[in-house]
Design an enzyme around this catalytic site. Structure first.
Site, PDB file in Angstrom:
ATOM      1  N   GLN A   1       4.210  10.525  41.022  1.00 31.01           N
ATOM      2  CA  GLN A   1       4.979  10.881  42.218  1.00 31.01           C
ATOM      3  C   GLN A   1       6.434  10.507  42.046  1.00 31.01           C
ATOM      4  O   GLN A   1       6.777   9.536  41.395  1.00 31.01           O
ATOM      5  CB  GLN A   1       4.325  10.187  43.418  1.00 31.01           C
ATOM      6  CG  GLN A   1       5.213   9.425  44.370  1.00 31.01           C
ATOM      7  CD  GLN A   1       5.394   7.959  43.987  1.00 31.01           C
ATOM      8  OE1 GLN A   1       5.357   7.601  42.833  1.00 31.01           O
ATOM      9  NE2 GLN A   1       5.616   7.116  44.978  1.00 31.01           N
TER      10      GLN A   1
ATOM     11  N   TYR B   1       7.197  19.023  48.531  1.00 34.93           N
ATOM     12  CA  TYR B   1       7.319  19.234  49.982  1.00 34.93           C
ATOM     13  C   TYR B   1       8.221  18.172  50.575  1.00 34.93           C
ATOM     14  O   TYR B   1       8.285  17.054  50.097  1.00 34.93           O
ATOM     15  CB  TYR B   1       5.956  19.235  50.683  1.00 34.93           C
ATOM     16  CG  TYR B   1       5.059  18.039  50.420  1.00 34.93           C
ATOM     17  CD1 TYR B   1       4.249  17.990  49.288  1.00 34.93           C
ATOM     18  CD2 TYR B   1       4.989  16.968  51.313  1.00 34.93           C
ATOM     19  CE1 TYR B   1       3.405  16.917  49.061  1.00 34.93           C
ATOM     20  CE2 TYR B   1       4.142  15.896  51.085  1.00 34.93           C
ATOM     21  CZ  TYR B   1       3.357  15.878  49.956  1.00 34.93           C
ATOM     22  OH  TYR B   1       2.523  14.807  49.710  1.00 34.93           O
ATOM     23  N   PRO B   2       8.949  18.560  51.617  1.00 34.11           N
ATOM     24  CA  PRO B   2       9.790  17.583  52.300  1.00 34.11           C
ATOM     25  C   PRO B   2       9.010  16.872  53.397  1.00 34.11           C
ATOM     26  O   PRO B   2       8.040  17.426  53.916  1.00 34.11           O
ATOM     27  CB  PRO B   2      10.895  18.453  52.918  1.00 34.11           C
ATOM     28  CG  PRO B   2      10.250  19.768  53.164  1.00 34.11           C
ATOM     29  CD  PRO B   2       9.155  19.931  52.136  1.00 34.11           C
ATOM     30  N   MET B   3       9.415  15.673  53.728  1.00 36.14           N
ATOM     31  CA  MET B   3       8.755  14.986  54.846  1.00 36.14           C
ATOM     32  C   MET B   3       9.680  14.051  55.624  1.00 36.14           C
ATOM     33  O   MET B   3      10.739  13.664  55.146  1.00 36.14           O
ATOM     34  CB  MET B   3       7.500  14.251  54.388  1.00 36.14           C
ATOM     35  CG  MET B   3       7.703  13.072  53.500  1.00 36.14           C
ATOM     36  SD  MET B   3       6.129  12.214  53.213  1.00 36.14           S
ATOM     37  CE  MET B   3       5.876  11.338  54.754  1.00 36.14           C
TER      38      MET B   3
ATOM     39  N   LYS C   1       9.496  10.618  58.561  1.00 29.08           N
ATOM     40  CA  LYS C   1       8.690   9.658  59.304  1.00 29.08           C
ATOM     41  C   LYS C   1       9.029   9.895  60.781  1.00 29.08           C
ATOM     42  O   LYS C   1      10.208  10.008  61.145  1.00 29.08           O
ATOM     43  CB  LYS C   1       9.028   8.233  58.863  1.00 29.08           C
ATOM     44  CG  LYS C   1       8.453   7.893  57.477  1.00 29.08           C
ATOM     45  CD  LYS C   1       6.962   7.550  57.563  1.00 29.08           C
ATOM     46  CE  LYS C   1       6.248   7.565  56.227  1.00 29.08           C
ATOM     47  NZ  LYS C   1       6.631   6.486  55.340  1.00 29.08           N
TER      48      LYS C   1
HETATM   49  O1  76R Z   1       7.159   3.247  44.383  1.00 31.73           O
HETATM   50  C1  76R Z   1       6.138   2.503  44.323  1.00 31.73           C
HETATM   51  O2  76R Z   1       5.221   2.630  43.501  1.00 31.73           O
HETATM   52  C2  76R Z   1       6.012   1.389  45.332  1.00 31.73           C
HETATM   53  C3  76R Z   1       5.163   1.731  46.410  1.00 31.73           C
HETATM   54  C4  76R Z   1       5.521   3.035  47.089  1.00 31.73           C
HETATM   55  C5  76R Z   1       6.605   3.278  47.937  1.00 31.73           C
HETATM   56  C6  76R Z   1       7.692   2.323  48.371  1.00 31.73           C
HETATM   57  C7  76R Z   1       4.779   4.265  46.982  1.00 31.73           C
HETATM   58  C8  76R Z   1       3.644   4.453  46.200  1.00 31.73           C
HETATM   59  N1  76R Z   1       5.384   5.211  47.778  1.00 31.73           N
HETATM   60  C9  76R Z   1       6.509   4.643  48.360  1.00 31.73           C
HETATM   61  C10 76R Z   1       7.411   5.269  49.210  1.00 31.73           C
HETATM   62 MN1  76R Z   1       4.694   7.067  48.174  1.00 31.73          MN
HETATM   63  N2  76R Z   1       4.049   8.950  48.465  1.00 31.73           N
HETATM   64  C11 76R Z   1       4.404   9.744  49.530  1.00 31.73           C
HETATM   65  C12 76R Z   1       3.562  10.880  49.550  1.00 31.73           C
HETATM   66  O3  76R Z   1       1.459  13.340  51.623  1.00 31.73           O
HETATM   67  C13 76R Z   1       1.652  12.234  52.174  1.00 31.73           C
HETATM   68  O4  76R Z   1       0.878  11.775  53.061  1.00 31.73           O
HETATM   69  C14 76R Z   1       2.856  11.426  51.813  1.00 31.73           C
HETATM   70  C15 76R Z   1       3.594  11.955  50.616  1.00 31.73           C
HETATM   71  C16 76R Z   1       2.696  10.778  48.464  1.00 31.73           C
HETATM   72  C17 76R Z   1       1.607  11.746  48.068  1.00 31.73           C
HETATM   73  C18 76R Z   1       3.014   9.553  47.794  1.00 31.73           C
HETATM   74  C19 76R Z   1       2.368   9.081  46.667  1.00 31.73           C
HETATM   75  N3  76R Z   1       6.163   7.328  49.562  1.00 31.73           N
HETATM   76  C20 76R Z   1       7.211   6.502  49.781  1.00 31.73           C
HETATM   77  C21 76R Z   1       8.109   7.122  50.740  1.00 31.73           C
HETATM   78  C22 76R Z   1       9.452   6.567  51.200  1.00 31.73           C
HETATM   79  C23 76R Z   1       9.311   5.621  52.333  1.00 31.73           C
HETATM   80  C24 76R Z   1      10.593   4.844  52.524  1.00 31.73           C
HETATM   81  O5  76R Z   1      11.235   4.426  51.538  1.00 31.73           O
HETATM   82  O6  76R Z   1      10.944   4.624  53.717  1.00 31.73           O
HETATM   83  C25 76R Z   1       7.530   8.316  51.111  1.00 31.73           C
HETATM   84  C26 76R Z   1       8.079   9.338  52.076  1.00 31.73           C
HETATM   85  C27 76R Z   1       6.307   8.429  50.371  1.00 31.73           C
HETATM   86  C28 76R Z   1       5.423   9.493  50.462  1.00 31.73           C
HETATM   87  N4  76R Z   1       3.249   6.782  46.714  1.00 31.73           N
HETATM   88  C29 76R Z   1       3.009   5.642  45.979  1.00 31.73           C
HETATM   89  C30 76R Z   1       2.446   7.792  46.189  1.00 31.73           C
HETATM   90  C31 76R Z   1       1.695   7.268  45.078  1.00 31.73           C
HETATM   91  C32 76R Z   1       0.762   8.089  44.198  1.00 31.73           C
HETATM   92  C33 76R Z   1       2.024   5.924  44.959  1.00 31.73           C
HETATM   93  C34 76R Z   1       1.430   4.930  43.963  1.00 31.73           C
HETATM   94  C35 76R Z   1       2.374   4.282  43.093  1.00 31.73           C
HETATM   95  C36 76R Z   1       3.124   5.147  42.117  1.00 31.73           C
HETATM   96  O7  76R Z   1       2.544   6.116  41.571  1.00 31.73           O
HETATM   97  O8  76R Z   1       4.319   4.845  41.889  1.00 31.73           O
END
Ligand code: 76R
Length: 279
Positions: free
Chosen positions: A215, A175-177, A179
């Site tokens: 992810q 899915y796209p998202m 902020k």
């Molecule tokens: O990459 C990393 O592990 C470092 C921490 C981290 C970042 C920087 C991280 C961890 N995410 C990051 C960035 Mn994420 N993530 C999402 C969603 O459904 C929702 O509510 C949001 C959708 C999920 C399910 C998810 C999962 N993450 C981001 C960004 C970019 C933000 C930016 O750069 O400005 C988005 C849009 C986003 C959204 N995130 C994690 C997870 C999971 C499972 C982790 C744990 C660490 C891992 O598995 O790598």
């Protein structure tokens, strides 16, 4: 004389990524009316050819390709393709269109993005500061152990963010998202320190799913209608629901996240997918 400003130290213009990969999520529906116009041999030949394209590896093939069968009416077949060269990715979709079953495969959704290392991935120094802030003093042996573990892990994690291997999990959701840029919740007017803290909280809630959900966040600002593409692979379907539901309570999502359409699909070999779709 008025000369264009072309500094000599700029690299040559290119469509390939210097660092990281292009990424395409492409979804198709089977057009039954078009399929009925094809002969059995056209269908067999088309399926064989398309499977060959989607299974291809080697120098001319994209670095990564994954095929899946999509649940629900929005699509039937899902492709996720990654490569440094966007035309090597595009060639796959053109080959499919131009194949004997091309008329029966109607694109219904696509998403164009690139891999990145997010600005919120902590450097080793930032991680050390976070440990201290969260209550592990520098003198504690646990501090050194945790910091060393992070130092060792970081290069592999960054490589996975830029050049991901697809995990061996059978369920995918995409899915796209965005902020939000809403007057009462504008991510982009928050200071970096506040965003960084929210993303650290987000990462902490995500890490609880290690081994169950993998992810990949790909960036699409300037490339597609949304700011990021979220690809989640699950060991089983319920983990996907659980993580997405759980994250709705993270402040980073509860206040700032906006979501596009969800595509849930099941990883399949190209042959099995085409067979399942009765092409
Ligand atoms: O990459 C990393 O592990 C470092 C921490 C981290 C970042 C920087 C991280 C961890 N995410 C990051 C960035 Mn994420 N993530 C999402 C969603 O459904 C929702 O509510 C949001 C959708 C999920 C399910 C998810 C999962 N993450 C981001 C960004 C970019 C933000 C930016 O750069 O400005 C988005 C849009 C986003 C959204 N995130 C994690 C997870 C999971 C499972 C982790 C744990 C660490 C891992 O598995 O790598």
């Amino acid at each position: 004389m008025n000369r264009p400003h072309t500094p000599a130290n700029l690299p040559a213009p290119t469509i390939c990524m210097g660092e990281g990969w292009h990424c395409l999520h492409q979804y198709y529906k089977v057009d039954q009316a078009a399929l009925m116009l094809l002969s059995d041999s056209q269908r067999a030949e088309g399926c064989e050819y398309v499977a060959q394209i989607l299974n291809a590896s080697g120098d001319d093939a994209p670095a990564r390709q994954q095929t899946s069968v999509v649940s629900g009416h929005r699509a039937d077949l899902g492709l996720m393709i990654m490569d440094p060269d966007p035309l090597r990715i595009d060639r796959v979709t053109q080959e499919l269109r131009n194949s004997a079953i091309g008329s029966a495969l109607k694109p219904t959704y696509s998403f164009v993005s690139i891999t990145e290392i997010s600005e919120y991935v902590p450097s080793v120094e930032q991680y050390a500061n976070r440990l201290k802030r969260e209550g592990t003093p520098e003198a504690d042996p646990a501090f050194e152990a945790k910091l060393n573990a992070y130092k060792q892990r970081l290069p592999t994690m960054n490589k996975q963010r830029l050049y991901p291997d697809f995990p061996p999990f059978p369920v995918i959701t995409f899915y796209p998202m965005n902020k939000a840029r809403h007057p009462l919740a504008n991510w982009y007017t928050e200071p970096f320190s506040a965003r960084s803290e929210l993303m650290a909280e987000h990462a902490t809630s995500g890490i609880k799913f290690a081994g169950r959900v993998s992810q990949l966040i790909t960036a699409s600002t300037g490339f597609d209608d949304w700011e990021w593409g979220v690809t989640l692979w699950g060991r089983a379907p319920e983990h996907i629901k659980e993580i997405v539901y759980g994250m709705r309570f993270d402040r980073a999502s509860a206040k700032y996240a906006e979501f596009g359409p969800f595509y849930l699909s099941y990883v399949s070999s190209p042959e099995d997918a085409l067979d399942h779709l009765k092409i």
